[in-house]
Motif scaffolding. Structure first.
Motif, PDB file in Angstrom:
ATOM      1  N   GLN A  51     -12.862   4.843   3.652  1.00  8.95           N
ATOM      2  CA  GLN A  51     -13.381   3.711   2.904  1.00  8.95           C
ATOM      3  C   GLN A  51     -12.696   3.381   1.583  1.00  8.95           C
ATOM      4  O   GLN A  51     -12.218   2.278   1.388  1.00  8.95           O
ATOM      5  CB  GLN A  51     -14.876   3.932   2.645  1.00  8.95           C
ATOM      6  CG  GLN A  51     -15.629   2.657   2.394  1.00  8.95           C
ATOM      7  CD  GLN A  51     -15.565   1.718   3.581  1.00  8.95           C
ATOM      8  OE1 GLN A  51     -15.671   2.160   4.723  1.00  8.95           O
ATOM      9  NE2 GLN A  51     -15.352   0.440   3.316  1.00  8.95           N
ATOM     10  N   ILE A  52     -12.665   4.343   0.658  1.00 11.31           N
ATOM     11  CA  ILE A  52     -12.170   4.028  -0.680  1.00 11.31           C
ATOM     12  C   ILE A  52     -10.708   3.616  -0.620  1.00 11.31           C
ATOM     13  O   ILE A  52     -10.265   2.712  -1.307  1.00 11.31           O
ATOM     14  CB  ILE A  52     -12.381   5.219  -1.627  1.00 11.31           C
ATOM     15  CG1 ILE A  52     -13.864   5.300  -1.970  1.00 11.31           C
ATOM     16  CG2 ILE A  52     -11.541   5.072  -2.884  1.00 11.31           C
ATOM     17  CD1 ILE A  52     -14.243   6.529  -2.706  1.00 11.31           C
ATOM     18  N   HIS A  53      -9.990   4.276   0.267  1.00 15.44           N
ATOM     19  CA  HIS A  53      -8.609   3.928   0.504  1.00 15.44           C
ATOM     20  C   HIS A  53      -8.497   2.448   0.882  1.00 15.44           C
ATOM     21  O   HIS A  53      -7.663   1.715   0.364  1.00 15.44           O
ATOM     22  CB  HIS A  53      -8.096   4.811   1.631  1.00 15.44           C
ATOM     23  CG  HIS A  53      -6.640   4.657   1.892  1.00 15.44           C
ATOM     24  ND1 HIS A  53      -5.701   5.074   0.991  1.00 15.44           N
ATOM     25  CD2 HIS A  53      -5.970   4.148   2.932  1.00 15.44           C
ATOM     26  CE1 HIS A  53      -4.509   4.814   1.476  1.00 15.44           C
ATOM     27  NE2 HIS A  53      -4.648   4.254   2.654  1.00 15.44           N
ATOM     28  N   GLU A 111       0.831  -1.215   0.000  1.00 12.06           N
ATOM     29  CA  GLU A 111       0.000   0.000   0.000  1.00 12.06           C
ATOM     30  C   GLU A 111       0.862   1.259   0.000  1.00 12.06           C
ATOM     31  O   GLU A 111       0.591   2.220  -0.713  1.00 12.06           O
ATOM     32  CB  GLU A 111      -0.942  -0.039   1.196  1.00 12.06           C
ATOM     33  CG  GLU A 111      -1.862   1.163   1.300  1.00 12.06           C
ATOM     34  CD  GLU A 111      -2.713   1.345   0.041  1.00 12.06           C
ATOM     35  OE1 GLU A 111      -3.119   2.485  -0.222  1.00 12.06           O
ATOM     36  OE2 GLU A 111      -2.935   0.348  -0.696  1.00 12.06           O
ATOM     37  N   ARG A 139     -11.107  -0.968 -11.983  1.00 13.99           N
ATOM     38  CA  ARG A 139     -12.342  -1.635 -11.596  1.00 13.99           C
ATOM     39  C   ARG A 139     -13.421  -1.355 -12.628  1.00 13.99           C
ATOM     40  O   ARG A 139     -14.315  -2.140 -12.813  1.00 13.99           O
ATOM     41  CB  ARG A 139     -12.813  -1.166 -10.214  1.00 13.99           C
ATOM     42  CG  ARG A 139     -11.904  -1.615  -9.098  1.00 13.99           C
ATOM     43  CD  ARG A 139     -12.387  -1.092  -7.775  1.00 13.99           C
ATOM     44  NE  ARG A 139     -13.528  -1.847  -7.294  1.00 13.99           N
ATOM     45  CZ  ARG A 139     -14.294  -1.447  -6.291  1.00 13.99           C
ATOM     46  NH1 ARG A 139     -14.057  -0.301  -5.678  1.00 13.99           N
ATOM     47  NH2 ARG A 139     -15.307  -2.176  -5.893  1.00 13.99           N
ATOM     48  N   ARG A 174       2.196   1.781  -3.379  1.00 20.18           N
ATOM     49  CA  ARG A 174       1.127   2.208  -4.270  1.00 20.18           C
ATOM     50  C   ARG A 174       0.878   3.709  -4.127  1.00 20.18           C
ATOM     51  O   ARG A 174       0.777   4.432  -5.121  1.00 20.18           O
ATOM     52  CB  ARG A 174      -0.154   1.426  -3.931  1.00 20.18           C
ATOM     53  CG  ARG A 174      -1.132   1.283  -5.084  1.00 20.18           C
ATOM     54  CD  ARG A 174      -2.378   0.535  -4.660  1.00 20.18           C
ATOM     55  NE  ARG A 174      -3.232   1.383  -3.835  1.00 20.18           N
ATOM     56  CZ  ARG A 174      -4.131   2.227  -4.352  1.00 20.18           C
ATOM     57  NH1 ARG A 174      -4.328   2.291  -5.651  1.00 20.18           N
ATOM     58  NH2 ARG A 174      -4.844   2.995  -3.553  1.00 20.18           N
ATOM     59  N   GLN A 175       0.807   4.150  -2.866  1.00 22.97           N
ATOM     60  CA  GLN A 175       0.571   5.576  -2.611  1.00 22.97           C
ATOM     61  C   GLN A 175       1.680   6.424  -3.208  1.00 22.97           C
ATOM     62  O   GLN A 175       1.433   7.494  -3.770  1.00 22.97           O
ATOM     63  CB  GLN A 175       0.458   5.839  -1.102  1.00 22.97           C
ATOM     64  CG  GLN A 175      -0.842   5.355  -0.483  1.00 22.97           C
ATOM     65  CD  GLN A 175      -2.061   5.969  -1.163  1.00 22.97           C
ATOM     66  OE1 GLN A 175      -2.033   7.118  -1.613  1.00 22.97           O
ATOM     67  NE2 GLN A 175      -3.129   5.184  -1.270  1.00 22.97           N
ATOM     68  N   LEU A 213     -10.610   0.146   0.161  1.00 24.66           N
ATOM     69  CA  LEU A 213     -10.939  -0.656  -1.001  1.00 24.66           C
ATOM     70  C   LEU A 213      -9.727  -0.811  -1.900  1.00 24.66           C
ATOM     71  O   LEU A 213      -9.434  -1.887  -2.400  1.00 24.66           O
ATOM     72  CB  LEU A 213     -12.066   0.009  -1.789  1.00 24.66           C
ATOM     73  CG  LEU A 213     -13.462  -0.370  -1.354  1.00 24.66           C
ATOM     74  CD1 LEU A 213     -14.469   0.449  -2.144  1.00 24.66           C
ATOM     75  CD2 LEU A 213     -13.707  -1.849  -1.566  1.00 24.66           C
ATOM     76  N   ALA A 214      -9.025   0.297  -2.089  1.00 20.53           N
ATOM     77  CA  ALA A 214      -7.831   0.254  -2.916  1.00 20.53           C
ATOM     78  C   ALA A 214      -6.848  -0.744  -2.315  1.00 20.53           C
ATOM     79  O   ALA A 214      -6.242  -1.547  -3.027  1.00 20.53           O
ATOM     80  CB  ALA A 214      -7.200   1.643  -2.999  1.00 20.53           C
ATOM     81  N   ALA A 215      -6.724  -0.716  -0.998  1.00 16.71           N
ATOM     82  CA  ALA A 215      -5.810  -1.635  -0.323  1.00 16.71           C
ATOM     83  C   ALA A 215      -6.256  -3.077  -0.556  1.00 16.71           C
ATOM     84  O   ALA A 215      -5.433  -3.948  -0.839  1.00 16.71           O
ATOM     85  CB  ALA A 215      -5.767  -1.329   1.170  1.00 16.71           C
TER      86      ALA A 215
END
Lengths: 342, 342
Positions: free
Chosen positions: B46-48, A30, A119, A33-34, B50-52
């Motif tokens: 949340q979305i973070h 992660e 996605r 990725r960031q 999900l990305a993880a």
């Protein structure tokens, strides 16, 4: 435009890792990725990477973002179920998947990462409003030149593609019909002005009055939120001003039906005491008693059109150049709730 | 966008614990889990997350496979819209996406690659039947021990999780109600026997007759395909045998309504000439004239239950060991279409 190597250098990782992150394939830590996303953003690498991933790896999914409406079962609502059926047809014909994503209330929705992580290949936004936090999410997608479309809402940002209905003309026609049927004191119950259809319906209402030489009267304007409950609530105000009204135009069928039910409980007869015209021409319009005159909106065709335009243009989507705007016709369906004044 | 560290600080736990909770891996005390989720929600993490989960090999999507029913708008159908609303609630609460996929007619559906390519983490199958090509797709998922569930259909393969309704008991109760209301010559219009609910409804119908000491009569059995049109078509046979019938139990509301409309066109009065009971208790049941007695099936709760069971078990899904079967209760809703025999 920055190269993949420049992104890799700035992030301190290999080019292969940049690819893995931007195409959303393979395991990546992660934190890495960031760092890659940050570097790509700084170097404005995003669009390039997306274009590449579109050319190569597609998700095969069309994203559809839905609003969170408290206590409302979206699929059981005529408005959303019709649009989703239209979108679903186009998606099914192409052998794709339909990815439903839910906005949270009062939160900005971050659309862009949905594309970045592959996605979705394209995105349709339903039930959007002009609230600033929603516009911000739309603007971010437009900034990236991503393929997306809004249905039944016009964003302030012209770079947001849209498929809409001719609500102003439909509303003008509905009010003109009431005038032709002998009504003169015509009220208007609208939904929230944060939705562009509400603003267009008000413009149509005003235009019809003006064309007939009738003066609009602020005392005849009522406010709801498109729910049946809000139609029931509006009945109190409408009832209090019944001497000043002989008809009312309502911005959707749900509110119109709630209003009609609550007025009937107070002994008001439709259309004898008050004529009512709704919008949408939902299944319920023909079922209620008396059957409701309504402006038919082709939600199914709007959904299908939005999905087809997006998916057909997808192979060579060129950002803002590929933006499209379509407006589908509405039609007045006359029933007993607006029978000619006796 | 909040960082993992901020979530950890607000929850008073380590970053590793935040990861364990949000990725659904490793042991975490329930109280800790709740605290982390609360903090993540507050910080809009949340979305973070999900990305993880995507980076880890999770898609963050629950797949729902829909049948292709010619000429039927699925979202506008009570049966599917209710189940999808129930599934959608559970998915939304978990910040996930709902990926809708369409089966093609007469083609085996290849579910397994959907998991492999990380498009979905778990899968719900709607509108499935016992046709061999459909069972093959289900068996392939079970062979791999993948997390999936069928709603309102029991596969021949016991390794396929299911959430069903007590159709046999509901049907028994419906026919018993007709008997208690004075009817004796009770027919049955069923849907396709390829669906397990059809077989269960027939068993319930038979049981009620047997319990009342009534003999089943093949001349009183009729066949449709769950569409309104098939109900209209069945009216011809039903009308021809009207002397042998005083009531009919119909396996869904759509067929019951089609039958009722077509019989009325031939001058048959409901319930005076023929009492009718449907199944589903759809919105339309209360709207038709006369209002239709129907067996209520909790489709929304079935959808929600299937999604919750799957997603809650997902972090430590252990193949066949994790398979579950639930059956939700049905309830008879009595209306005028089955008023006591005069």
């Amino acid at each position: 435009m920055a190269s993949r190597r420049e992104v890799a250098e700035l992030a301190g990782v290999s080019e292969a890792t940049v690819s893995r992150v931007l195409n959303g394939v393979g395991p990546v830590r992660e934190e890495t990725r960031q760092r890659v996303l940050e570097a790509a953003r700084k170097l404005n690498y995003q669009i390039h990477a997306l274009a590449a991933s579109f050319a190569r790896g597609r998700s095969g999914n069309l994203g559809v973002v839905l609003p969170h409406v408290p206590k409302v079962r979206l699929f059981s609502t005529y408005y959303f179920s019709e649009m989703l059926d239209g979108i679903g047809e186009a998606v099914r014909e192409r052998g794709m998947g339909l990815l439903l994503l839910y906005r949270r209330p009062q939160e900005p929705f971050d659309y862009v990462p949905l594309f970045g992580s592959v996605r979705i290949d394209a995105c349709i936004v339903l039930g959007a409003s002009s609230l600033p936090e929603e516009e911000a999410g739309i603007r971010a997608m437009a900034d990236e030149g991503l393929p997306f479309c809004m249905i039944d809402h016009r964003s302030g940002d012209g770079r947001a593609s849209s498929v809409c209905a001719a609500h102003e003309e439909g509303s003008r026609r509905a009010v003109q019909h009431l005038i032709e049927s002998g009504y003169r004191k015509i009220g208007f119950l609208n939904g929230s002005p944060w939705y562009s259809p509400s603003r267009e319906r008000e413009a149509g209402y005003m235009r019809a009055l003006r064309e007939a030489g009738l003066a609009p009267d602020p005392k005849r304007m009522f406010a709801g939120n498109y729910s049946r409950t809000s139609g029931r609530r509006a009945a109190e105000d409408v009832y209090a001003r019944l001497r000043d009204l002989d008809a009312i135009f309502v911005a959707n069928d749900r509110m119109a039906i709630g209003l009609m039910q609550a007025l009937r409980e107070r002994g008001v007869r439709v259309p004898d005491d008050l004529a009512i015209v709704g919008c949408d021409d939902s299944d319920a319009a023909a079922m209620v008693d008396p059957p409701l005159t309504s402006v038919r909106v082709p939600f199914g065709a709007m959904g299908r059109t939005a999905a087809e335009r997006l998916l057909d243009r997808l192979p060579d989507w060129r950002g803002t150049e590929s933006v499209f705007h379509e407006t589908l016709a509405t039609e007045l369906v006359v029933r007993e709730s607006s029978a000619p004044r006796s």
